[in-house]
Structure formats: C-alpha cells, structure tokens
Design a protein around this motif. Sequence first.
Motif, PDB file in Angstrom:
ATOM      1  N   ILE A 138       0.826  -1.212   0.000  1.00  0.00           N
ATOM      2  CA  ILE A 138       0.000   0.000   0.000  1.00  0.00           C
ATOM      3  C   ILE A 138       0.859   1.260   0.000  1.00  0.00           C
ATOM      4  N   HIS A 139       0.447   2.220  -0.841  1.00  0.00           N
ATOM      5  CA  HIS A 139       1.019   3.575  -0.820  1.00  0.00           C
ATOM      6  C   HIS A 139       0.264   4.362   0.253  1.00  0.00           C
ATOM      7  N   HIS A 140       1.001   4.845   1.234  1.00  0.00           N
ATOM      8  CA  HIS A 140       0.399   5.494   2.404  1.00  0.00           C
ATOM      9  C   HIS A 140      -0.525   6.650   2.020  1.00  0.00           C
ATOM     10  N   MET A 141      -0.120   7.460   1.052  1.00  0.00           N
ATOM     11  CA  MET A 141      -0.919   8.617   0.671  1.00  0.00           C
ATOM     12  C   MET A 141      -2.158   8.203  -0.123  1.00  0.00           C
ATOM     13  N   GLU A 142      -2.045   7.135  -0.884  1.00  0.00           N
ATOM     14  CA  GLU A 142      -3.230   6.587  -1.561  1.00  0.00           C
ATOM     15  C   GLU A 142      -4.269   6.172  -0.529  1.00  0.00           C
ATOM     16  N   ALA A 143      -3.801   5.555   0.556  1.00  0.00           N
ATOM     17  CA  ALA A 143      -4.718   5.120   1.607  1.00  0.00           C
ATOM     18  C   ALA A 143      -5.427   6.308   2.247  1.00  0.00           C
ATOM     19  N   HIS A 144      -4.672   7.382   2.546  1.00  0.00           N
ATOM     20  CA  HIS A 144      -5.302   8.586   3.097  1.00  0.00           C
ATOM     21  C   HIS A 144      -6.365   9.130   2.132  1.00  0.00           C
ATOM     22  N   ALA A 145      -6.042   9.132   0.849  1.00  0.00           N
ATOM     23  CA  ALA A 145      -6.951   9.703  -0.149  1.00  0.00           C
ATOM     24  C   ALA A 145      -8.248   8.928  -0.259  1.00  0.00           C
ATOM     25  N   PRO A 312     -18.819  18.477  -7.700  1.00  0.00           N
ATOM     26  CA  PRO A 312     -17.383  18.214  -7.574  1.00  0.00           C
ATOM     27  C   PRO A 312     -16.977  18.236  -6.101  1.00  0.00           C
ATOM     28  N   THR A 313     -15.989  17.427  -5.762  1.00  0.00           N
ATOM     29  CA  THR A 313     -15.650  17.219  -4.354  1.00  0.00           C
ATOM     30  C   THR A 313     -14.174  17.454  -4.082  1.00  0.00           C
ATOM     31  N   LEU A 314     -13.890  18.093  -2.934  1.00  0.00           N
ATOM     32  CA  LEU A 314     -12.541  18.168  -2.395  1.00  0.00           C
ATOM     33  C   LEU A 314     -12.496  17.327  -1.129  1.00  0.00           C
ATOM     34  N   VAL A 315     -11.586  16.374  -1.088  1.00  0.00           N
ATOM     35  CA  VAL A 315     -11.380  15.559   0.107  1.00  0.00           C
ATOM     36  C   VAL A 315     -10.144  16.077   0.828  1.00  0.00           C
ATOM     37  N   LEU A 316     -10.275  16.367   2.094  1.00  0.00           N
ATOM     38  CA  LEU A 316      -9.168  16.831   2.935  1.00  0.00           C
ATOM     39  C   LEU A 316      -8.840  15.726   3.926  1.00  0.00           C
ATOM     40  N   SER A 317      -7.602  15.231   3.896  1.00  0.00           N
ATOM     41  CA  SER A 317      -7.250  14.123   4.781  1.00  0.00           C
ATOM     42  C   SER A 317      -5.797  14.235   5.228  1.00  0.00           C
ATOM     43  N   GLY A 318      -5.380  13.329   6.117  1.00  0.00           N
ATOM     44  CA  GLY A 318      -4.059  13.396   6.732  1.00  0.00           C
ATOM     45  C   GLY A 318      -4.152  13.996   8.115  1.00  0.00           C
ATOM     46  N   GLY A 319      -3.118  13.791   8.925  1.00  0.00           N
ATOM     47  CA  GLY A 319      -3.173  14.214  10.327  1.00  0.00           C
ATOM     48  C   GLY A 319      -3.466  15.683  10.532  1.00  0.00           C
ATOM     49  N   VAL A 320      -2.917  16.578   9.699  1.00  0.00           N
ATOM     50  CA  VAL A 320      -3.131  18.021   9.854  1.00  0.00           C
ATOM     51  C   VAL A 320      -4.566  18.404   9.503  1.00  0.00           C
ATOM     52  N   ALA A 321      -5.260  17.540   8.761  1.00  0.00           N
ATOM     53  CA  ALA A 321      -6.661  17.806   8.415  1.00  0.00           C
ATOM     54  C   ALA A 321      -7.560  17.813   9.643  1.00  0.00           C
ATOM     55  N   SER A 322      -7.051  17.341  10.773  1.00  0.00           N
ATOM     56  CA  SER A 322      -7.833  17.390  12.016  1.00  0.00           C
ATOM     57  C   SER A 322      -7.951  18.808  12.553  1.00  0.00           C
ATOM     58  N   MET A 355      -7.318   2.553   7.580  1.00  0.00           N
ATOM     59  CA  MET A 355      -7.201   3.110   6.234  1.00  0.00           C
ATOM     60  C   MET A 355      -6.388   2.198   5.322  1.00  0.00           C
ATOM     61  N   ILE A 356      -5.427   1.474   5.887  1.00  0.00           N
ATOM     62  CA  ILE A 356      -4.618   0.561   5.090  1.00  0.00           C
ATOM     63  C   ILE A 356      -5.453  -0.656   4.687  1.00  0.00           C
ATOM     64  N   ALA A 357      -6.240  -1.159   5.628  1.00  0.00           N
ATOM     65  CA  ALA A 357      -7.119  -2.292   5.313  1.00  0.00           C
ATOM     66  C   ALA A 357      -8.143  -1.896   4.246  1.00  0.00           C
ATOM     67  N   TRP A 358      -8.688  -0.661   4.352  1.00  0.00           N
ATOM     68  CA  TRP A 358      -9.673  -0.228   3.359  1.00  0.00           C
ATOM     69  C   TRP A 358      -9.046  -0.106   1.973  1.00  0.00           C
ATOM     70  N   ASN A 359      -7.832   0.420   1.904  1.00  0.00           N
ATOM     71  CA  ASN A 359      -7.133   0.491   0.620  1.00  0.00           C
ATOM     72  C   ASN A 359      -6.953  -0.922   0.057  1.00  0.00           C
ATOM     73  N   GLY A 360      -6.671  -1.870   0.957  1.00  0.00           N
ATOM     74  CA  GLY A 360      -6.570  -3.264   0.536  1.00  0.00           C
ATOM     75  C   GLY A 360      -7.881  -3.795  -0.009  1.00  0.00           C
TER      76      GLY A 360
END
Length: 409
Positions: A138-145, A312-322, A355-360
Amino acid sequence: MTMFHTKANILHRLPQVCFPASFGKAHSSRLVLGIETSCDETGAAVLDETGQILGESLHSQKEVHLRTGGIIPTVAQQLHRENIERVVHEALQRSNVDADQLSAVATTVKPGLALSLGIGLEFSQRFVRKHNKPFIPIHHMEAHALTVRMLQPVAFPFLVLLVSGGHSLLAVARGVDDFLLLGHTLDEAPGDTLDKVARRLSLIKHPQCSTLSGGQAIELLAKDGDRTRFRFRTPMGQTHNCCFSFAGLRNQVTMAIMKKEAEEGIRQGSLLSCVNDIAAATQHTIASHLAKRTHRAILFCKANSLLPERNPTLVLSGGVASNQYIRKALSIVTEMTGLHLLCPPAKFCTDNGVMIAWNGVERLREGKGILPPDVDVFYEPKAPLGADITAEVEAAAIRLPSVRMKILN
C-alpha cells in the motif's frame, strides 16, 4: 503514467498472476488485515468488503517522542518491533477472525520512515508466507486519499488535499490506483512545521500543552491568540503553481521568537508572554497557504475538465486535516468555487490500520496490486503519488482572485 524505476515497482513489472479462487472472485465474507508502520503509529485492523471495521488496535508513540523532542527513527523502529505482534494479534482477536479466514493482508510499504516501514513489511511478509495469503503493498498517501470512500459513496474523480507531519500534496483521484499529482511539498510538511514551531516555543512546558503534539498545542493556544499581532508572509505568493513550502515560514516565526525573547529578556526554553499570538499567526499563515494552493488547483481542474460538473468534491485528509481552523479556511475556498468539502473524522485522518485495510479492500475488489505471498517486496521511503503534472499546472500560470480569509475561532 510516470514510472519510477525502483525496487518497489516490482508491483508494476509483475506479469499477470493466476490466483486461486479465494484470491479473486468476490464474495461477501472477504476480509482484509491492514498493517500500518510508516512513522510513529503501529496500527492494525480487519475490515470486511463493505468497509465494516471488525476489529482494530493502535499503539501510539506520541508520548515517547514528546519527551525526546521529536521522532528519532531508531526509537520509532524499536517501538514498532516491540508492539507489532501484539497489535496485529489484538486486531484479529477483537474481530473474532483467525488468520486462515483472511482473504489478504495489506501493508504500508511507501512512503515513510525507512526503519519504521521495514518493521511492518518484514512482519507482514513472514505472516503471509506462514498463512499462505495474498499480499497487497500500500502507498500510504493513496490510503489517506481513499479513506473517505469507506465512510460514504464518493465517486471518482475527486480532488484531494493530503496534509500531515511528513507530507502535503494536491492530486486528482481518478481511480483506486490512478492519480494526477498537481502539487507537493518542496521542503518540509505543514505538520513538521507546526511541531518545530511548538518545540521552539517550548510549548511542552505550557500547563495546557504538556501532553499534546505540536500541532495540537498550536491549535489550542491559537484559539485565544491575536493572529494580527504578527504578520508572517504567506509562502510562494509570486509562484503560480500548486506546490507548497513551509521552511521559509518557519524561519520567519523563528526570527519573531528570537526578537521577542530579546525584548522580554528571557532565554530560549522559557515561555514567551505572546505564545498564543505567535501560535495564531503561524496557524493562519499555514491555513492561508494551503487554501491558496488548493484554490489554484480547483481552477486548474475546472479549466481542464478534470472534475465532474455536478457535485465536484474536495477531500481533505491526513493528520493536519484534524485542525479545525485549516478546515474552515478550505471551506471558504470550496464554498466560493462550488465544491463539496469532505473530511474523514479526526480518528481516521491520523495514521491507522483501518485506512490501510480499506485500501486493501478497494484493491482486492478491482484485482489491482495483489501479489502471491512468496514475492519479495521492498519498502520505499520516498514515493511520488501518481502521474506528476505539476509542470503543466505551473505553465497555466493561474492568478488567484483576492479572497478574504476571515476565520473565527
């Protein structure tokens, strides 16, 4: 799509593999174990194909790294090594699932801290070989996205802004493994900047912040601060692309801190009387920088029909998105441009096994990047996401209209 010729790209070079029926055909009981060790969180989770979280476990290293003043890779590695077996066992136990019932194991292999990634990958490869299970790197950033798609039906394509302690990027997600990279960090990530500013301000000595990460401490103190007391320049104001830079801002903040220390007659390591104001100004400038680059990305996507006309959608994710202030800054831009802003709950923005399991799960559904257990896979500390079109974005030279960033705490 741009190809990066590294060992980890064995994923792209493998011939088509014929898997047993359990590797491919869909049935409702397919289960994926996700394992995350890219930085300072040891996470594991078991999900079914619908995205239901059957069981999870997470060991955070935050308190240890707060005491040492930052993440020391060898310390992070040792803590992953000490906890990964327990964390995976807890996730399986809480899900009431045996290893033999799993359809696949998904593990972060890129990008991240090399020593941390190595622990998760080594454990996972032993695990899949022992239990003869397919492996999904898994690509970590793909999982966040993609995490948002576990929580609600978000169709491709959509724009995604990923901001964390180690990364910041803007990309168009066109499919599970199909991304167009519009912008990325040129030096340090926003979460790293927030942590470094917090350390320079010695916020761990502040009575309200002793147990908080740097980003959390800045956000808390900024609520009672006057951001207009310090005027920091928003980075890259004359550069018309979607890339990010935060090192220059950190230098501005450091100079302001040194000046105030001299004025107040205190040494580095003591708390300034104006920490709330510096926190507020720093947070606002980071939020403004993120919002402006995202605004340009939206205009570029609209000009090139990269997003759907309807919803159209913007998804904001990652730790700083909190960070709620940053969310509000992005909401100003999305409301102005007609995009729908989506952000996973805070617990899914930070690194975790879910998030890693979901990407899987997403990759298993589409049969993409699924490897037999005996294939050697290599971790990749630095790994771009998708096809890089940052040059095309800069060549478009999109100028932004003036936007008033009036954000109430």
